[in-house]
Design a protein around this motif. Sequence first.
Motif, mmCIF file in Angstrom:
data_model
loop_
_atom_site.group_PDB
_atom_site.id
_atom_site.type_symbol
_atom_site.label_atom_id
_atom_site.label_comp_id
_atom_site.label_asym_id
_atom_site.label_seq_id
_atom_site.Cartn_x
_atom_site.Cartn_y
_atom_site.Cartn_z
ATOM 1 N N MET A 1 0.846 -1.191 0.000
ATOM 2 C CA MET A 1 0.000 0.000 0.000
ATOM 3 C C MET A 1 0.880 1.239 0.000
ATOM 4 S SD MET A 1 -2.872 -1.148 2.765
ATOM 5 C CE MET A 1 -1.637 -1.605 3.979
ATOM 6 N N ASP B 1 5.152 -3.247 19.829
ATOM 7 C CA ASP B 1 6.222 -4.241 19.919
ATOM 8 C C ASP B 1 7.556 -3.490 19.836
ATOM 9 O OD1 ASP B 1 6.855 -3.751 17.137
ATOM 10 O OD2 ASP B 1 5.150 -5.002 16.602
ATOM 11 N N ASN C 1 0.849 -7.745 20.955
ATOM 12 C CA ASN C 1 0.895 -6.657 19.989
ATOM 13 C C ASN C 1 -0.419 -5.884 19.853
ATOM 14 O OD1 ASN C 1 1.938 -5.080 17.999
ATOM 15 N ND2 ASN C 1 2.741 -6.765 16.770
ATOM 16 N N GLN D 1 9.868 -3.035 17.592
ATOM 17 C CA GLN D 1 10.092 -2.194 16.410
ATOM 18 C C GLN D 1 9.259 -0.916 16.489
ATOM 19 O OE1 GLN D 1 9.665 -5.573 16.393
ATOM 20 N NE2 GLN D 1 10.274 -6.490 14.436
ATOM 21 N N ILE D 2 8.011 -1.048 16.925
ATOM 22 C CA ILE D 2 7.135 0.119 17.039
ATOM 23 C C ILE D 2 7.680 1.070 18.105
ATOM 24 C CG2 ILE D 2 4.828 0.828 17.826
ATOM 25 C CD1 ILE D 2 3.798 -1.737 16.332
ATOM 26 N N CYS E 1 8.154 -1.063 6.369
ATOM 27 C CA CYS E 1 6.912 -0.737 5.650
ATOM 28 C C CYS E 1 6.245 0.495 6.248
ATOM 29 C CB CYS E 1 5.932 -1.909 5.655
ATOM 30 S SG CYS E 1 5.036 -2.132 7.216
ATOM 31 N N THR E 2 6.742 0.960 7.407
ATOM 32 C CA THR E 2 6.094 2.075 8.092
ATOM 33 C C THR E 2 7.111 3.183 8.373
ATOM 34 O OG1 THR E 2 4.612 0.426 9.034
ATOM 35 C CG2 THR E 2 4.459 2.593 9.989
ATOM 36 N N HIS F 1 4.091 6.247 13.299
ATOM 37 C CA HIS F 1 3.498 4.928 13.461
ATOM 38 C C HIS F 1 1.997 4.925 13.687
ATOM 39 C CE1 HIS F 1 7.143 3.085 12.618
ATOM 40 N NE2 HIS F 1 6.850 1.928 13.148
ATOM 41 N N ASP G 1 2.155 -5.520 5.476
ATOM 42 C CA ASP G 1 2.128 -4.121 5.027
ATOM 43 C C ASP G 1 1.360 -3.220 5.995
ATOM 44 O OD1 ASP G 1 2.993 -2.176 3.316
ATOM 45 O OD2 ASP G 1 1.644 -2.672 1.666
ATOM 46 N N THR G 2 1.144 -3.691 7.237
ATOM 47 C CA THR G 2 0.383 -2.891 8.223
ATOM 48 C C THR G 2 1.089 -2.834 9.583
ATOM 49 O OG1 THR G 2 -0.922 -4.825 8.841
ATOM 50 C CG2 THR G 2 -1.859 -3.393 7.157
ATOM 51 N N THR G 3 2.411 -2.912 9.618
ATOM 52 C CA THR G 3 3.195 -2.782 10.860
ATOM 53 C C THR G 3 2.924 -3.910 11.847
ATOM 54 O OG1 THR G 3 2.423 -0.479 10.642
ATOM 55 C CG2 THR G 3 4.219 -0.888 12.171
ATOM 56 N N SER G 4 2.417 -5.047 11.370
ATOM 57 C CA SER G 4 2.105 -6.118 12.305
ATOM 58 C C SER G 4 3.096 -7.277 12.241
ATOM 59 C CB SER G 4 0.704 -6.676 12.021
ATOM 60 O OG SER G 4 -0.255 -5.656 12.118
ATOM 61 N N LEU H 1 1.367 7.116 9.307
ATOM 62 C CA LEU H 1 1.679 6.430 8.044
ATOM 63 C C LEU H 1 0.721 5.259 7.765
ATOM 64 C CD1 LEU H 1 5.585 6.587 7.960
ATOM 65 C CD2 LEU H 1 3.961 7.977 6.684
ATOM 66 N N LYS I 1 10.231 -1.470 11.426
ATOM 67 C CA LYS I 1 9.463 -2.085 10.348
ATOM 68 C C LYS I 1 9.495 -1.148 9.148
ATOM 69 C CE LYS I 1 6.836 -4.975 13.440
ATOM 70 N NZ LYS I 1 5.558 -5.322 14.105
ATOM 71 N N LYS J 1 -1.398 5.014 4.395
ATOM 72 C CA LYS J 1 -1.320 3.871 3.477
ATOM 73 C C LYS J 1 -2.711 3.323 3.162
ATOM 74 C CE LYS J 1 2.037 0.891 4.148
ATOM 75 N NZ LYS J 1 2.926 -0.017 4.915
#
Lengths: 269, 162
Positions: free
Chosen positions: A1, A103, A190, A105-106, B60-61, A35, B41-44, A38, B58, A42
């Motif tokens: 996306m 998580d 998560n 990364q976030i 993608c984000t 986060h 594609d959704t940060t998961s 975006l 990630k 998308k």
Amino acid sequence: MIPAAFDYVAADSAADAVDLLARHGDDAKLLAGGHSLLPMMKLRLAAPPVLIDISRARDLSGISIDGGELVIGATTRHADLASSELVKTEAPLLAHAASLVGDPQIRHRGTIGGSLAHADPAADLPMALVALGGSVELTGPAGSRRVAADDFFTGFFETTLADGELLSAVRVPRRPGAAWGYQKFVRRANDWAIVGVAAIDGRIALANMASVPIRARAAEEALATGASPAQAAELAAYGTSPGEDIHADKEFRQHLARVLTRRALEHLS
Amino acid sequence: MMHVKLTVNGEQRSDDVEPRLLLVHYLREVCGLRAANIGCDTTSCGACTVLLNGESVKSCTVLTAQVADQDVVTAEGLAPDGELHPVQQAFRDEHGLQCGFCTPGMVMAAVSLLKENPAPTEDQVRQGLEGNLCRCTGYHNIVRAVLAAAAQSAGSRAEVTA
């Protein structure tokens, strides 16, 4: 996306960001960790023509002490909050809440200012700020103003941030040694909280029990007048009308609020 | 279009990109580095995980524009001379993969985790990989691989000390 096309500008200070907001008006959205924004872009739920990147503005990050308060720059990341010795000492509830966002990364990208301005009622940091009795600093062309967490969140993804204003810092009362409890009910790793509870010093905040993070005032009053944690927790859902979704109906959310409040009050850190 | 300079796997790059170009698309389509996969594609799911300044993110984000002047490492960059990184070697030794789709992201998340916590418990490994999904559900061997990599690094640290 792929997001809709936009122009990208970077602000190197809070003042620069305010100037850029004034210049671009309604066309612009602020970008920090991105986060929340975006993913929405998308999915084309948001399509701002201009993004103002504030992540490199040096005066918007960092953690310091100002009298009785901890001052946290808006672009301070969740990972930095969770690992900060200062935050772990002065406001351990906030460090714990930050360690539970998303998580790893976030947490390496997401920021406290972004999370608060996004104002998801299920999110950790808005609830934590309400429990802690903190406030936010909003900076606009006319200067800065402070808004208490209790007054900042006005609706589902809505706040008192005015057009042209930037959430520049977060203030939290220093509470070293104060006992606190934190409970978050999720079905999967998560996930956002189906219901969350944060409690400290007789204040109890609930996540995802309304369109904004709310105080469990009936339970707080019961505690203040000598009720046991179990007795107070029975009142945690009093007066609430939580939304219903695929995860939980109203009755289940109210049940969770009572059970999690009891656990939060009985298992204090 | 805008101009960005950044480091990818130790190499200085300089490219014209659209502001909306996501980092994962930049890595795959502009740099030709295909280790980072696009999964949810959704940060998961974490399949697109790369290191940004040494920390897992990630891709993608993240916008390419946001990482200008910064340092990105993909799984390709872990083994520049063909000798596997200890985490990659551990995934191989412990059979930490089945179909392999999640593996580059898992490895990068594990490298970041071990940098922050060089001697994690099994529970800390499971929590630390919370942002990465393996749809083959091969988690047991993945966790075993990360613990093996940690033990091996501890062993080499002890050797250096002795």
